[in-house]
Write an enzyme that holds these catalytic residues in place. Structure first.
Site, PDB file in Angstrom:
ATOM      1  CG  HIS A   1      -1.971  -1.052   1.190  1.00 19.35           C
ATOM      2  ND1 HIS A   1      -2.911  -1.204   2.181  1.00 19.35           N
ATOM      3  CD2 HIS A   1      -2.251  -2.011   0.275  1.00 19.35           C
ATOM      4  CE1 HIS A   1      -3.713  -2.221   1.893  1.00 19.35           C
ATOM      5  NE2 HIS A   1      -3.330  -2.723   0.738  1.00 19.35           N
TER       6      HIS A   1
ATOM      7  CG  ASP B   1      10.643  -8.061   3.993  1.00 19.83           C
ATOM      8  OD1 ASP B   1       9.813  -7.239   4.426  1.00 19.83           O
ATOM      9  OD2 ASP B   1      11.337  -8.764   4.742  1.00 19.83           O
ATOM     10  CB  SER B   2      13.470  -3.174   1.965  1.00 22.52           C
ATOM     11  OG  SER B   2      12.325  -2.377   2.189  1.00 22.52           O
TER      12      SER B   2
END
Length: 212
Positions: free
Chosen positions: A19, A84-85
């Site tokens: 989002h 993903d970080s």
């Protein structure tokens, strides 16, 4: 597509399982530059689309990115991209790592996360404040094809916030070779060197192959 969802915008071809509007903007800029004929409006985010909740219980960036992308591809029938970080601090043994967004205990509380990190590194000399942003970007096709690419941005952690741009730990991060924090860079300047920019650009080639 049999049983196609009616809540997807017409012409959508790629969904970003996030989002985060800033991530969507980055992905749209990178993919439309790399994939001939792909328009920005064909790359959509999952905001406003009812997708199943995903429990991010993998222990690596790559694992969590794949969990999100697989779920979005299965639910929408579109090519799905997820990332993903996080921030890996050397003196903290790579922490906060996959827990970066909830390091202070509340998911997405950037101010609290930065405050906690500054407190934890209060006595650490500048030479040992090395860190890197890490991003794993995953692509999953409805037919099951999968790709994962990793990008990193290496630098040092500052002793106070600098800059109003970016998000997360950007105000505390000084990329190697820069005199400005990640939060002081323009979006285009950050895209060119960032962990997410590198991972998304590497993934763009896989997207192009699947959209032919």
């Amino acid at each position: 597509m049999s049983g196609a969802r009616t809540d997807l915008p017409d012409g959508a071809r790629v969904i970003l399982a996030s989002h985060n509007a800033k991530k969507l903007g980055e992905l749209q800029r990178i993919l439309t530059a790399a994939v001939p004929g792909l328009a920005p409006e064909q790359v959509i985010s999952s905001a406003g689309i009812a997708l199943p909740d995903v429990v991010e219980d993998a222990v690596t960036f790559e694992g969590n990115a794949l969990l999100k992308a697989r779920s979005a591809a299965a639910a929408t029938g579109l090519l799905a991209v997820a990332d993903d970080s996080g921030l890996a601090v050397d003196v903290l043994g790579g922490a906060p790592g996959i827990f970066s967004a909830r390091w202070s205990g509340r998911h997405g509380d950037d101010e609290a996360n930065n405050d906690l990190l500054l407190a934890q590194l209060g006595d650490v000399p500048d030479a040992h404040r090395t860190a890197r942003f890490v991003c794993a970007a995953a692509l999953v096709a409805p037919g099951g094809a999968e790709s994962v690419e990793r990008g990193e941005m290496v630098g040092l952690l500052l002793r106070e916030r600098r800059g109003e741009g970016g998000f997360g730990y950007d105000p505390l991060f000084l990329p190697d070779g820069e005199t400005r924090s990640a939060a002081e860079l323009s979006p285009a300047q950050k895209d060119a060197i960032s962990h997410r920019g590198k991972a998304f650009r590497a993934l763009a080639g896989h997207v192009a192959q699947l959209l032919v």
